[in-house]
Design a protein around this motif. Sequence first.
Motif, short mmCIF file in Angstrom:
data_model
loop_
_atom_site.label_atom_id
_atom_site.label_comp_id
_atom_site.label_asym_id
_atom_site.label_seq_id
_atom_site.Cartn_x
_atom_site.Cartn_y
_atom_site.Cartn_z
N ASP A 1 14.97 -2.14 2.67
CA ASP A 1 14.45 -2.63 1.38
C ASP A 1 13.12 -1.98 1.03
OD1 ASP A 1 13.39 -4.03 3.58
OD2 ASP A 1 12.75 -5.68 2.31
N LYS A 2 12.56 -1.24 1.96
CA LYS A 2 11.27 -0.55 1.72
C LYS A 2 11.45 0.97 1.84
CE LYS A 2 8.24 -4.12 1.69
NZ LYS A 2 8.99 -5.30 1.51
N ALA A 3 12.68 1.45 1.63
CA ALA A 3 12.97 2.87 1.78
C ALA A 3 12.23 3.70 0.71
CB ALA A 3 14.47 3.10 1.65
N PRO A 4 11.88 4.94 0.99
CA PRO A 4 12.06 5.63 2.27
C PRO A 4 10.99 5.23 3.29
CG PRO A 4 11.06 7.13 0.69
CD PRO A 4 11.30 5.84 -0.04
N VAL A 5 11.41 5.29 4.53
CA VAL A 5 10.61 4.75 5.62
C VAL A 5 10.44 5.80 6.71
CG1 VAL A 5 10.73 3.06 7.48
CG2 VAL A 5 11.42 2.40 5.19
N MET A 6 9.26 5.80 7.31
CA MET A 6 9.10 6.65 8.50
C MET A 6 8.10 6.01 9.45
SD MET A 6 6.95 9.90 7.14
CE MET A 6 5.20 9.84 6.90
N MET A 7 8.19 6.41 10.70
CA MET A 7 7.22 5.96 11.70
C MET A 7 6.38 7.14 12.12
SD MET A 7 8.99 3.16 14.16
CE MET A 7 7.36 2.61 14.72
N VAL A 8 5.08 6.89 12.27
CA VAL A 8 4.19 7.89 12.84
C VAL A 8 3.56 7.23 14.05
CG1 VAL A 8 2.21 9.39 12.46
CG2 VAL A 8 3.76 8.88 10.56
N GLY A 9 3.94 7.68 15.24
CA GLY A 9 3.54 6.95 16.44
C GLY A 9 4.14 5.56 16.39
N ASP A 10 3.29 4.54 16.55
CA ASP A 10 3.79 3.16 16.52
C ASP A 10 3.73 2.54 15.13
OD1 ASP A 10 4.25 3.18 19.26
OD2 ASP A 10 2.19 2.55 19.71
N ASP A 11 3.25 3.29 14.15
CA ASP A 11 3.04 2.71 12.82
C ASP A 11 4.23 2.97 11.90
OD1 ASP A 11 0.52 1.91 13.62
OD2 ASP A 11 -0.38 3.81 12.99
N LEU A 12 4.74 1.88 11.30
CA LEU A 12 5.83 2.00 10.33
C LEU A 12 5.22 2.17 8.94
CD1 LEU A 12 8.94 1.71 9.85
CD2 LEU A 12 8.48 -0.71 9.36
N HIS A 13 5.68 3.18 8.22
CA HIS A 13 5.22 3.40 6.85
C HIS A 13 6.40 3.18 5.91
CE1 HIS A 13 1.33 5.08 8.09
NE2 HIS A 13 2.00 5.55 9.12
N GLU A 14 6.20 2.32 4.92
CA GLU A 14 7.28 1.93 4.01
C GLU A 14 7.00 2.44 2.62
OE1 GLU A 14 6.63 -2.25 4.62
OE2 GLU A 14 8.15 -2.36 6.19
N ASP A 15 8.08 2.53 1.81
CA ASP A 15 7.93 3.02 0.43
C ASP A 15 7.09 4.29 0.37
OD1 ASP A 15 9.37 0.89 -0.84
OD2 ASP A 15 7.63 -0.41 -0.52
N VAL A 16 7.38 5.22 1.25
CA VAL A 16 6.52 6.40 1.37
C VAL A 16 6.71 7.34 0.18
CG1 VAL A 16 5.81 8.32 2.82
CG2 VAL A 16 6.69 6.23 3.88
N THR A 17 5.63 7.69 -0.44
CA THR A 17 5.64 8.65 -1.54
C THR A 17 4.94 9.92 -1.08
OG1 THR A 17 3.51 7.86 -2.33
CG2 THR A 17 5.49 6.79 -3.26
N PRO A 18 5.17 11.03 -1.79
CA PRO A 18 4.43 12.25 -1.43
C PRO A 18 2.92 12.01 -1.45
CG PRO A 18 6.23 12.79 -2.89
CD PRO A 18 6.20 11.29 -2.81
N GLU A 19 2.45 11.19 -2.40
CA GLU A 19 1.01 10.90 -2.49
C GLU A 19 0.53 10.16 -1.23
OE1 GLU A 19 3.23 9.93 -5.04
OE2 GLU A 19 2.86 11.93 -5.86
N ALA A 20 1.41 9.26 -0.72
CA ALA A 20 1.02 8.48 0.46
C ALA A 20 0.81 9.38 1.67
CB ALA A 20 2.09 7.43 0.77
N LEU A 21 1.47 10.53 1.68
CA LEU A 21 1.31 11.43 2.83
C LEU A 21 -0.14 11.88 2.99
CD1 LEU A 21 4.50 13.66 2.51
CD2 LEU A 21 4.14 11.65 3.96
#
Length: 169
Positions: free
Chosen positions: A137-157
């Motif tokens: 429900d928060k896609a797209p999603v990725m993990m960096v190390g132990d941190d989950l990042h939700e609703d990731v946008t190019p800006e969020a990178l």
Amino acid sequence: MSDEMTASLIPALSDSELREIDEEISHAPYRSAVAIDALKIVQAHRGWVSDESLRAIARHLQMSADELEGIATFYNLIFRRPVGEQVILLCNSITCWIKGCDKLQREVSERLGISLGETSSDNRFTLLPVTCLGACDKAPVMMVGDDLHEDVTPEALLSIFPGEEEPGA
Ligand code: FES
């Protein structure tokens, strides 16, 4: 001393790893029940699980190396090759795919200079695909190390990887 010689001096399982695995065994109904925990313990110490360590874990748990390999392969958060200091797990399952994980992967690859499956030359990041992380429900999603990042946008990178410049930027 060569890397191979150095590696040969490192025990396949250290005393502290064995202690932690034995602690798990003490709460388990049978030794092989802690297979995933044992793999995670070794990975927490070393960053990944080598063939030698896998065989040593299997012996300690009184199971076959093939059986343990099957578990390690099925559980895709066990790394069987060396990885960078931080592993980026980019979900590419259906919901994240619909929500643009392909584009996100290209953005991450450009920013860090690595493709899927690669580790950056400074050994800081490894980029890997992963199946559903359970936050569709928060896609797209990725993990960096132990941190989950939700609703990731190019800006969020920009804030997820501060200081990592896009080539040519
Ligand atoms: S499909 Fe990506 S988190 Fe479920």
